[in-house]
Design a protein around this motif. Structure first.
Motif, PDB file in Angstrom:
ATOM      1  N   VAL A 158       0.836  -1.202   0.000  1.00  0.00           N
ATOM      2  CA  VAL A 158       0.000   0.000   0.000  1.00  0.00           C
ATOM      3  C   VAL A 158       0.869   1.248   0.000  1.00  0.00           C
ATOM      4  O   VAL A 158       0.641   2.180  -0.782  1.00  0.00           O
ATOM      5  N   LEU A 159       1.881   1.278   0.860  1.00  0.00           N
ATOM      6  CA  LEU A 159       2.721   2.466   0.979  1.00  0.00           C
ATOM      7  C   LEU A 159       3.605   2.694  -0.239  1.00  0.00           C
ATOM      8  O   LEU A 159       3.760   3.825  -0.698  1.00  0.00           O
TER       9      LEU A 159
ATOM     10  N   PHE B 127      -4.826  -2.782   0.207  1.00  0.00           N
ATOM     11  CA  PHE B 127      -5.549  -1.987   1.192  1.00  0.00           C
ATOM     12  C   PHE B 127      -6.903  -2.620   1.505  1.00  0.00           C
ATOM     13  O   PHE B 127      -7.315  -2.723   2.669  1.00  0.00           O
TER      14      PHE B 127
ATOM     15  N   ASP C 259       0.828   2.034  -3.736  1.00  0.00           N
ATOM     16  CA  ASP C 259      -0.560   2.495  -3.668  1.00  0.00           C
ATOM     17  C   ASP C 259      -1.504   1.392  -4.150  1.00  0.00           C
ATOM     18  O   ASP C 259      -2.432   1.627  -4.915  1.00  0.00           O
ATOM     19  N   ASP C 260      -1.238   0.172  -3.672  1.00  0.00           N
ATOM     20  CA  ASP C 260      -1.987  -1.017  -4.093  1.00  0.00           C
ATOM     21  C   ASP C 260      -3.345  -1.045  -3.388  1.00  0.00           C
ATOM     22  O   ASP C 260      -3.449  -1.320  -2.195  1.00  0.00           O
ATOM     23  N   ARG C 261      -4.401  -0.776  -4.139  1.00  0.00           N
ATOM     24  CA  ARG C 261      -5.755  -0.719  -3.568  1.00  0.00           C
ATOM     25  C   ARG C 261      -6.260  -2.102  -3.169  1.00  0.00           C
ATOM     26  O   ARG C 261      -7.055  -2.238  -2.249  1.00  0.00           O
TER      27      ARG C 261
END
Length: 139
Positions: free
Chosen positions: A10-11, A19, A14-16
């Motif tokens: 995620v960090l 998340f 930015d893997d949705r």
């Protein structure tokens, strides 16, 4: 994947999907935590509101008379009627009708069973009908 791996994805990327997986795994615990936090805030609001109601309020009619426009009377009547409801009933109305939460979601926010929330809504609507009917008969 471990939580650490998902957090890194995620960090960094930015893997949705990562998340979403984190939310799925931890949403119950997070909701419970937030419900307990907001319950403290809600209780403080109820205490503040109870104290506020005990204090004399400014003359509502004088305030409304200063406003202009044909809708002022109806809006003022509705606002006054809503203020006469119990804090729990006002909160239930606001959460369900003002903010669009489902009964289940609103009950979670208020920290009560869904049946209790529905009772708050039913009582609030009955009281509003009664209060507004009284206002209409005076007009």
């Amino acid at each position: 994947m471990t939580d650490t791996d998902l957090i890194a994805r995620v960090l960094v990327g930015d893997d949705r999907h990562a998340f979403a997986e984190l939310l799925r795994r931890h949403q119950s615990a997070l909701r419970g935590f937030l419900r307990r936090l907001t319950g403290i805030g809600y209780n403080r609001f109820r205490t503040w509101n109870r104290k506020r109601r005990e204090q004399p309020q400014a003359d509502f009619d004088a305030t409304c008379a200063a406003e202009a426009g044909p809708e002022r009377g109806l809006r003022a009547d509705v606002n006054e009627a809503v203020r006469k409801l119990r804090a729990e009933e006002r909160a239930a109305l606001d959460l369900c009708y003002g903010r669009g939460l489902s009964h289940t979601e609103a009950a979670q926010v208020l920290g009560c069973p869904a049946g209790t929330l529905k009772t708050y809504l039913l009582r609030a609507k009955e009281q509003l009908r009664s209060i507004l009917a009284t206002y209409a008969s005076k007009a």
